[in-house]
Enzyme design. Structure first.
Site, PDB file in Angstrom:
ATOM      1  N   ILE A  12       0.911  -1.150   0.000  1.00  0.00           N
ATOM      2  CA  ILE A  12       0.000   0.000   0.000  1.00  0.00           C
ATOM      3  C   ILE A  12       0.950   1.198   0.000  1.00  0.00           C
ATOM      4  CG2 ILE A  12      -0.213  -0.209   2.547  1.00  0.00           C
ATOM      5  CD1 ILE A  12      -2.862   1.246   2.417  1.00  0.00           C
ATOM      6  N   SER A  13       0.717   2.159  -0.891  1.00  0.00           N
ATOM      7  CA  SER A  13       1.650   3.281  -1.047  1.00  0.00           C
ATOM      8  C   SER A  13       1.629   4.188   0.176  1.00  0.00           C
ATOM      9  CB  SER A  13       1.302   4.083  -2.296  1.00  0.00           C
ATOM     10  OG  SER A  13       1.253   3.233  -3.420  1.00  0.00           O
ATOM     11  N   GLN A  14       2.726   4.928   0.351  1.00  0.00           N
ATOM     12  CA  GLN A  14       2.854   5.938   1.419  1.00  0.00           C
ATOM     13  C   GLN A  14       1.702   6.963   1.268  1.00  0.00           C
ATOM     14  OE1 GLN A  14       6.010   8.501   0.308  1.00  0.00           O
ATOM     15  NE2 GLN A  14       6.446   9.235   2.362  1.00  0.00           N
TER      16      GLN A  14
END
Ligand code: SAM
Length: 213
Positions: free
Chosen positions: A60-62
């Site tokens: 899951i991206s930042q």
């Protein structure tokens, strides 16, 4: 309640404290419960300033990267959006808060199913899921006003450019697997305009118009 406090702090420090200014994007990031999209064992880290593992070797991206890419799409609320790389479903949820409807494609079935459950449990509507190779887009539902690619691609897959409406915006991390740069493509009457954003590192987009498996 505790999660909400940390989420508001995340928006203030990590997003407003950097360069995210679109009030609609900031509001969506204040509202979407990111902790429901990370593995239950790591919920306490859901609002940390980093990408996180979600299983199957994916991430899951930042939060900052989600906000940055979303802001580049310049959503006003009326758009039909295509996302390539459903992953946890978090970015899909943020897009759903800002656009008319979202179509999201994921190549790993298990992730897509988990994302569907997370979206459902957050009470978010207007997200449509497909399992398959998103480098071909979603031809049956094209065209799209906005397209977001959330995995690293060596070049922008041609089918995605074809499925973008005139005036539409596509954002993707483009480059080799080691590092990419965000690219914003606007479809004009007679071609495409490209603008370049920050450098980043994403997991690879694997498929017919992406990297080899
Ligand atoms: N947007 C996601 C989120 O909010 O959690 C993060 C996505 S993760 C950085 C990239 C995702 O792209 C992975 O789940 C990966 O399986 C998926 N992916 C890679 N190649 C793909 C392809 N050809 N079509 C669809 N999804 C793909």
């Amino acid at each position: 309640m505790e999660f909400e406090k940390v989420r508001l702090l995340m928006v203030e420090k990590q997003l407003m404290g950097r360069d995210i200014t679109d009030p609609r994007v900031l509001e969506a990031m204040r509202n979407v419960p990111r902790h429901l999209f990370v593995p239950p064992a790591h919920r306490d880290m859901a609002y940390d300033d980093m990408a996180m593992g979600i299983g199957e070797g994916q991430t899951i991206s930042q939060p900052y990267m989600v906000a940055r890419m979303t802001e580049m799409l310049e959503l006003t609320g009326s758009e039909k959006v295509l996302e390539i790389g459903t992953g946890s479903g978090y970015q899909s949820a943020v897009l759903a808060a800002l656009a008319r409807e979202v179509y999201t494609v994921e190549r790993i079935e298990e992730l897509s199913l988990r994302a569907q459950r997370a979206i459902e449990s957050s009470g978010i509507k207007d997200v449509n899921f497909l399992v398959g190779d998103g480098t071909g887009g979603w031809p049956e539902e094209a065209p799209f006003d906005s397209i977001l690619v959330t995995a690293a691609t060596p070049e922008i897959p041609p089918p995605l450019l074809e499925q973008l409406t005139e005036g539409g915006i596509l954002v993707a991390p483009v480059g080799p697997q080691s590092t990419q740069q965000l690219v914003k493509v606007t479809r004009l009457e007679d071609g495409f305009r490209r603008e370049f954003g920050i450098f980043c590192v994403f997991v690879p987009l694997i498929g017919a118009h992406g990297f080899d498996e």
